[in-house]
Design a protein around this motif. Structure first.
Motif, PDB file in Angstrom:
ATOM      1  N   LEU A  46       0.831  -1.207   0.000  1.00 24.30           N
ATOM      2  CA  LEU A  46       0.000   0.000   0.000  1.00 24.30           C
ATOM      3  C   LEU A  46       0.865   1.256   0.000  1.00 24.30           C
ATOM      4  CD1 LEU A  46      -2.880  -0.973   2.468  1.00 24.30           C
ATOM      5  CD2 LEU A  46      -3.018  -0.739  -0.020  1.00 24.30           C
ATOM      6  N   LEU A  47       1.924   1.245   0.803  1.00 21.13           N
ATOM      7  CA  LEU A  47       2.811   2.410   0.829  1.00 21.13           C
ATOM      8  C   LEU A  47       3.529   2.584  -0.506  1.00 21.13           C
ATOM      9  CD1 LEU A  47       4.359   2.105   4.409  1.00 21.13           C
ATOM     10  CD2 LEU A  47       2.726   3.818   3.613  1.00 21.13           C
ATOM     11  N   ALA A  48       3.956   1.475  -1.100  1.00 22.76           N
ATOM     12  CA  ALA A  48       4.603   1.553  -2.411  1.00 22.76           C
ATOM     13  C   ALA A  48       3.622   2.056  -3.468  1.00 22.76           C
ATOM     14  CB  ALA A  48       5.161   0.189  -2.808  1.00 22.76           C
ATOM     15  N   ALA A  49       2.359   1.618  -3.377  1.00 25.66           N
ATOM     16  CA  ALA A  49       1.348   2.087  -4.329  1.00 25.66           C
ATOM     17  C   ALA A  49       1.112   3.585  -4.158  1.00 25.66           C
ATOM     18  CB  ALA A  49       0.041   1.315  -4.131  1.00 25.66           C
ATOM     19  N   GLY A  90       2.089   9.116  -6.321  1.00 28.68           N
ATOM     20  CA  GLY A  90       2.772  10.409  -6.277  1.00 28.68           C
ATOM     21  C   GLY A  90       3.718  10.602  -7.443  1.00 28.68           C
ATOM     22  N   TRP A  91       4.439   9.529  -7.814  1.00 26.15           N
ATOM     23  CA  TRP A  91       5.360   9.626  -8.943  1.00 26.15           C
ATOM     24  C   TRP A  91       4.608   9.877 -10.249  1.00 26.15           C
ATOM     25  CZ3 TRP A  91      10.018  10.783 -10.075  1.00 26.15           C
ATOM     26  CH2 TRP A  91      10.547  10.460 -11.328  1.00 26.15           C
ATOM     27  N   VAL A  92       3.461   9.245 -10.428  1.00 25.16           N
ATOM     28  CA  VAL A  92       2.655   9.480 -11.628  1.00 25.16           C
ATOM     29  C   VAL A  92       2.238  10.950 -11.700  1.00 25.16           C
ATOM     30  CG1 VAL A  92       0.445   8.957 -12.740  1.00 25.16           C
ATOM     31  CG2 VAL A  92       1.843   7.105 -11.823  1.00 25.16           C
ATOM     32  N   ALA A 146       3.999  15.453  -4.513  1.00 19.89           N
ATOM     33  CA  ALA A 146       4.835  15.514  -3.310  1.00 19.89           C
ATOM     34  C   ALA A 146       4.046  15.122  -2.073  1.00 19.89           C
ATOM     35  CB  ALA A 146       5.401  16.920  -3.154  1.00 19.89           C
ATOM     36  N   ALA A 147       2.758  15.471  -2.047  1.00 24.58           N
ATOM     37  CA  ALA A 147       1.924  15.113  -0.898  1.00 24.58           C
ATOM     38  C   ALA A 147       1.758  13.603  -0.760  1.00 24.58           C
ATOM     39  CB  ALA A 147       0.551  15.777  -1.024  1.00 24.58           C
ATOM     40  N   PHE A 148       1.861  12.883  -1.863  1.00 21.27           N
ATOM     41  CA  PHE A 148       1.831  11.418  -1.801  1.00 21.27           C
ATOM     42  C   PHE A 148       3.221  10.848  -1.522  1.00 21.27           C
ATOM     43  CE2 PHE A 148      -2.308  11.652  -3.879  1.00 21.27           C
ATOM     44  CZ  PHE A 148      -2.959  10.527  -3.386  1.00 21.27           C
ATOM     45  N   MET A 149       4.241  11.353  -2.218  1.00 29.05           N
ATOM     46  CA  MET A 149       5.557  10.738  -2.165  1.00 29.05           C
ATOM     47  C   MET A 149       6.276  10.961  -0.844  1.00 29.05           C
ATOM     48  SD  MET A 149       6.982  11.459  -6.034  1.00 29.05           S
ATOM     49  CE  MET A 149       8.499  10.560  -5.749  1.00 29.05           C
ATOM     50  N   VAL A 150       6.187  12.172  -0.309  1.00 33.61           N
ATOM     51  CA  VAL A 150       6.956  12.476   0.903  1.00 33.61           C
ATOM     52  C   VAL A 150       6.508  11.629   2.099  1.00 33.61           C
ATOM     53  CG1 VAL A 150       7.534  14.273   2.574  1.00 33.61           C
ATOM     54  CG2 VAL A 150       7.623  14.770   0.119  1.00 33.61           C
ATOM     55  N   PRO A 151       5.201  11.630   2.456  1.00 31.92           N
ATOM     56  CA  PRO A 151       4.829  10.815   3.631  1.00 31.92           C
ATOM     57  C   PRO A 151       4.993   9.310   3.420  1.00 31.92           C
ATOM     58  CG  PRO A 151       2.875  11.744   2.582  1.00 31.92           C
ATOM     59  CD  PRO A 151       4.055  12.380   1.935  1.00 31.92           C
ATOM     60  N   THR A 152       4.647   8.812   2.220  1.00 36.72           N
ATOM     61  CA  THR A 152       4.809   7.371   2.004  1.00 36.72           C
ATOM     62  C   THR A 152       6.282   6.985   1.986  1.00 36.72           C
ATOM     63  OG1 THR A 152       4.620   7.751  -0.385  1.00 36.72           O
ATOM     64  CG2 THR A 152       2.624   7.070   0.783  1.00 36.72           C
ATOM     65  N   GLY A 153       7.128   7.824   1.406  1.00 39.43           N
ATOM     66  CA  GLY A 153       8.562   7.542   1.418  1.00 39.43           C
ATOM     67  C   GLY A 153       9.129   7.538   2.830  1.00 39.43           C
ATOM     68  N   LEU A 154       8.691   8.497   3.649  1.00 42.35           N
ATOM     69  CA  LEU A 154       9.149   8.531   5.043  1.00 42.35           C
ATOM     70  C   LEU A 154       8.668   7.305   5.812  1.00 42.35           C
ATOM     71  CD1 LEU A 154       8.642  12.309   5.941  1.00 42.35           C
ATOM     72  CD2 LEU A 154      10.815  11.096   5.661  1.00 42.35           C
ATOM     73  N   LEU A 155       7.404   6.924   5.588  1.00 39.93           N
ATOM     74  CA  LEU A 155       6.877   5.753   6.293  1.00 39.93           C
ATOM     75  C   LEU A 155       7.615   4.477   5.891  1.00 39.93           C
ATOM     76  CD1 LEU A 155       3.033   6.480   6.243  1.00 39.93           C
ATOM     77  CD2 LEU A 155       4.535   6.423   8.245  1.00 39.93           C
ATOM     78  N   ILE A 156       7.965   4.361   4.617  1.00 35.28           N
ATOM     79  CA  ILE A 156       8.737   3.198   4.188  1.00 35.28           C
ATOM     80  C   ILE A 156      10.113   3.205   4.859  1.00 35.28           C
ATOM     81  CG2 ILE A 156       9.899   2.119   2.221  1.00 35.28           C
ATOM     82  CD1 ILE A 156       7.517   2.997   0.498  1.00 35.28           C
ATOM     83  N   GLY A 157      10.749   4.371   4.920  1.00 31.73           N
ATOM     84  CA  GLY A 157      12.047   4.467   5.588  1.00 31.73           C
ATOM     85  C   GLY A 157      11.963   4.133   7.066  1.00 31.73           C
ATOM     86  N   LEU A 175       7.787   5.832 -16.752  1.00 31.03           N
ATOM     87  CA  LEU A 175       7.848   4.376 -16.745  1.00 31.03           C
ATOM     88  C   LEU A 175       9.101   3.866 -16.045  1.00 31.03           C
ATOM     89  CD1 LEU A 175       6.530   3.592 -20.335  1.00 31.03           C
ATOM     90  CD2 LEU A 175       5.309   3.376 -18.171  1.00 31.03           C
ATOM     91  N   MET A 176      10.218   4.562 -16.226  1.00 29.62           N
ATOM     92  CA  MET A 176      11.434   4.148 -15.530  1.00 29.62           C
ATOM     93  C   MET A 176      11.276   4.303 -14.023  1.00 29.62           C
ATOM     94  SD  MET A 176      14.582   5.538 -17.898  1.00 29.62           S
ATOM     95  CE  MET A 176      15.773   4.902 -16.699  1.00 29.62           C
ATOM     96  N   GLY A 177      10.630   5.377 -13.592  1.00 30.53           N
ATOM     97  CA  GLY A 177      10.404   5.575 -12.165  1.00 30.53           C
ATOM     98  C   GLY A 177       9.504   4.506 -11.581  1.00 30.53           C
ATOM     99  N   LEU A 178       8.447   4.152 -12.317  1.00 32.13           N
ATOM    100  CA  LEU A 178       7.566   3.078 -11.848  1.00 32.13           C
ATOM    101  C   LEU A 178       8.317   1.756 -11.776  1.00 32.13           C
ATOM    102  CD1 LEU A 178       4.242   3.921 -13.748  1.00 32.13           C
ATOM    103  CD2 LEU A 178       4.745   4.257 -11.316  1.00 32.13           C
ATOM    104  N   GLY A 179       9.181   1.505 -12.766  1.00 32.69           N
ATOM    105  CA  GLY A 179       9.986   0.291 -12.726  1.00 32.69           C
ATOM    106  C   GLY A 179      10.919   0.267 -11.526  1.00 32.69           C
ATOM    107  N   MET A 180      11.502   1.418 -11.203  1.00 33.49           N
ATOM    108  CA  MET A 180      12.393   1.484 -10.048  1.00 33.49           C
ATOM    109  C   MET A 180      11.624   1.255  -8.748  1.00 33.49           C
ATOM    110  SD  MET A 180      15.516   1.844  -9.095  1.00 33.49           S
ATOM    111  CE  MET A 180      16.276   2.490 -10.587  1.00 33.49           C
ATOM    112  N   ILE A 181      10.408   1.794  -8.659  1.00 31.76           N
ATOM    113  CA  ILE A 181       9.586   1.577  -7.464  1.00 31.76           C
ATOM    114  C   ILE A 181       9.255   0.098  -7.317  1.00 31.76           C
ATOM    115  CG2 ILE A 181       7.324   2.051  -6.425  1.00 31.76           C
ATOM    116  CD1 ILE A 181       7.480   4.827  -7.796  1.00 31.76           C
TER     117      ILE A 181
END
Length: 212
Positions: free
Chosen positions: A50-53, A58-60, A89-100, A173-179
């Motif tokens: 869910l966090l990765a999604a 956010g990346w999209v 950024a509102a999606f990526m920042v909190p989910t990225g922090l939670l994953i970390g 697409l490269m960013g989604l692949g990296m995720i």
């Protein structure tokens, strides 16, 4: 990634006050059961996905903002791109922090699990913590994510054609692949790490020789 309080470290050797081995094994079993759930439980895998999604959403949005900036012909287009960038950024920042934070917590859980399992040996009681089915549940989809993510990261730029594929589209697409790759890598690492720990905890039985 769960918010529950972790069990404490087992007491040092000089301060242990268990009246007998049965009491020690009972406390050890309870602590290991909780740590095992927090380490490789099915809910932890769902939380990771869910966090990765959320991060991928956010990346999209960020990639859409880049495309909007690239194609904008007036101020309103630039403003719309800015809104998309903020939403991303509102999606990526909190989910990225939670994953970390979750990865840091997982490291603590693994350390506690090793500490509690090292207190004593109880192969019969510890067999339930081997969880080969859970390890496989983590490993198989995570391996497929790794493979799909790596293929996307290499195949998309290699197959991009000038005039047909835009830079923002390739970046998206490269960013989604990296995720996908990183999410799968986390899952594979956890599955392999748990399998190695389980082998030390409950060694496989040696085959019995022929009876005389």
């Amino acid at each position: 990634m769960s918010g529950r309080t972790l069990p404490p470290l087992p007491p040092p050797v000089g301060t242990r006050a268990w009246p007998d081995r049965a009491s020690l094994l009972a406390d050890r079993s309870r602590a290991m059961a909780e740590l095992h759930r927090l380490s490789i439980g099915g809910a932890v895998l769902v939380q990771l996905w869910l966090l990765a999604a959320g991060f991928a959403v956010g990346w999209v949005l960020v990639a859409a903002a880049l495309r909007t900036f690239d194609e904008a012909i007036d101020m309103f287009g630039q403003m719309f791109g800015g809104v998309l960038l903020l939403l991303g950024a509102a999606f990526m920042v909190p989910t990225g922090l939670l994953i970390g934070f979750g990865l840091a917590r997982d490291a603590k859980v693994r350390g506690l699990l090793r500490a509690w399992s090292g207190l004593d040996s109880d192969p019969a009681g510890d067999a339930r913590f081997a969880s080969p089915g859970l390890s496989l549940t983590w490993f198989l989809p995570s391996f497929l994510m790794c493979a799909g993510g790596l293929w996307t990261c290499f195949a998309v730029p290699a197959g991009a054609e000038p005039g047909q594929d835009t830079v923002p589209g390739v970046v998206l697409l490269m960013g989604l692949g990296m995720i996908l790759w990183l999410t799968g890598l986390i899952g594979v690492s956890k599955a392999v790490g748990h399998y190695r720990w389980a082998l030390r905890l409950v060694p496989p039985r040696a085959p019995s020789g022929p009876h005389a």
